[in-house]
Scaffold this active site. Structure first.
Site, PDB file in Angstrom:
ATOM      1  CE1 TYR A  56      -3.111  -2.971   0.388  1.00 19.43           C
ATOM      2  CE2 TYR A  56      -3.264  -2.545   2.737  1.00 19.43           C
ATOM      3  CZ  TYR A  56      -3.614  -3.296   1.632  1.00 19.43           C
ATOM      4  OH  TYR A  56      -4.471  -4.361   1.769  1.00 19.43           O
ATOM      5  CG  LEU A 205     -18.665  -0.497   4.531  1.00 20.52           C
ATOM      6  CD1 LEU A 205     -18.107   0.823   5.030  1.00 20.52           C
ATOM      7  CD2 LEU A 205     -20.138  -0.625   4.881  1.00 20.52           C
ATOM      8  NE  ARG A 207     -12.325  -3.351  -4.137  1.00 20.51           N
ATOM      9  CZ  ARG A 207     -12.627  -4.651  -4.085  1.00 20.51           C
ATOM     10  NH1 ARG A 207     -13.876  -5.033  -4.231  1.00 20.51           N
ATOM     11  NH2 ARG A 207     -11.694  -5.556  -3.883  1.00 20.51           N
ATOM     12  N   GLY A 208     -17.151   0.920  -0.668  1.00 18.43           N
ATOM     13  CA  GLY A 208     -17.918   2.150  -0.498  1.00 18.43           C
ATOM     14  C   GLY A 208     -19.294   2.146  -1.128  1.00 18.43           C
TER      15      GLY A 208
END
Length: 328
Positions: A56, A205, A207-208
């Protein structure tokens, strides 16, 4: 926040963790000060599990987490990963599970996190060129050396999980699991429960998407990963938006947000499951944590299942190249 036990080796974490990836990569604009404030607020609210990875950033997210937990180490279960190799080419993704790489990656993560041990160390993706026994054997050596406490795999298939667990006890599998990604229910979850391994659910979620706040593809930043995701493109976007509208209706009647309903659903699937919703803002963190107080009745569970049954989401969860490196 309540605690949950993952695996049978003694790993205890908060019932909901915090995914830190978006603080440094993949989801548009970054604000390090707000990200660190979000981590600090998470710890205040009883969240103990912080999830990161060497890839990341790349590499910068571990450094950010390390700065955030300075002086707070005793309150944190640090989880990080190795195995997806990134270079200066932003589009390159390699996979490596060689024992020498495992050792060097661990040492590099310890340095970036500025800690003397990693609580939970995952193989981020299974290397098809290296027997899983060799990779997990090297990970086990890290436990013996005191550099790592517990082992995990990410996106591993049932046979791989069994082989790995025979080599060295695995405490956790990390996999995508949510109302619109229920694949683990078929074979992975039964395998985990047979072996006594916990599940850490990433992207709980969607990815939103399951928050109900994403309504237009055009709202994504130019460097937002979701622009490449099949579920956020074309007709798939419109179909999935319709599914989320139904979840919004159920949530409104319950007096919670769609995101809270989605998280509560994951948490209700078993005490051996811990979701790690990712956020980089305190506002959304607090909303997510409040989902732990949302209870779902049997009737509501049935209604949710009718509204968004397994397999209902349109489109693959990753682009084809990324799906190809997932161990099945």
């Amino acid at each position: 926040m309540k605690q949950r036990t993952l695996g049978t080796q003694g790993l205890v974490v908060s019932a909901q963790g915090l995914g830190c990836m978006g603080m440094s990569d993949f989801y548009g604009q970054r604000d390090e000060a707000e990200a660190i404030a979000t981590i600090h607020r998470a710890l205040e609210l009883g969240v103990t599990l912080l999830d990161t990875s060497d890839m990341y950033g790349p590499f910068t997210n571990e450094e950010l987490v390390g700065r955030a937990i300075k002086g707070k180490r005793k309150d944190v279960v640090v989880a990080t990963k190795f195995g997806i190799v990134r270079t200066e080419d932003p589009n390159y993704r390699g996979i490596c599970g060689r024992p020498d790489y495992v050792r060097s990656a661990c040492d590099a993560s310890l340095k970036r996190l500025d800690v003397d041990h990693i609580d939970l160390y995952y193989q981020h993706r299974v290397d098809p060129e290296v027997p899983i026994e060799e990779t997990v054997g090297a990970m086990g050596d890290l436990v013996t050396a005191g550099k790592v406490r517990f082992l995990g795999l990410s996106e591993a298939g049932p046979l791989t999980i069994r082989r790995a667990h025979t080599e060295h006890p695995v405490s956790v599998l990390q996999g995508e699991y949510s109302l619109w990604s229920r694949d683990p229910e078929d074979e992975v979850l039964p395998t985990l429960r047979d072996l006594g391994i916990g599940l850490v659910a990433y992207s709980p979620l969607g990815r939103g998407f399951l928050t109900g706040q994403i309504t237009r593809f055009e709202d994504f930043d130019a460097d937002d990963y979701r622009r490449l995701s099949p579920r956020f493109q074309g007709e798939n976007f419109d179909k999935n938006l319709h599914l989320v509208e139904q979840i919004k209706d159920i949530a409104a009647r319950k007096g919670c947000t769609p995101g809270q309903l989605a998280l509560a659903w994951v948490m209700a699937q078993g005490n051996d499951i811990v979701p790690i919703p990712g956020t980089k803002r305190r506002k959304y963190l607090e909303e997510n944590v409040a989902a732990a107080a949302v209870t779902i009745s049997a009737a509501e569970m049935a209604e949710i299942d009718r509204a968004l049954p397994k397999g209902a989401a349109a489109g693959e969860r990753y682009p084809a190249a990324m799906m190809a490196i997932i161990n099945r």
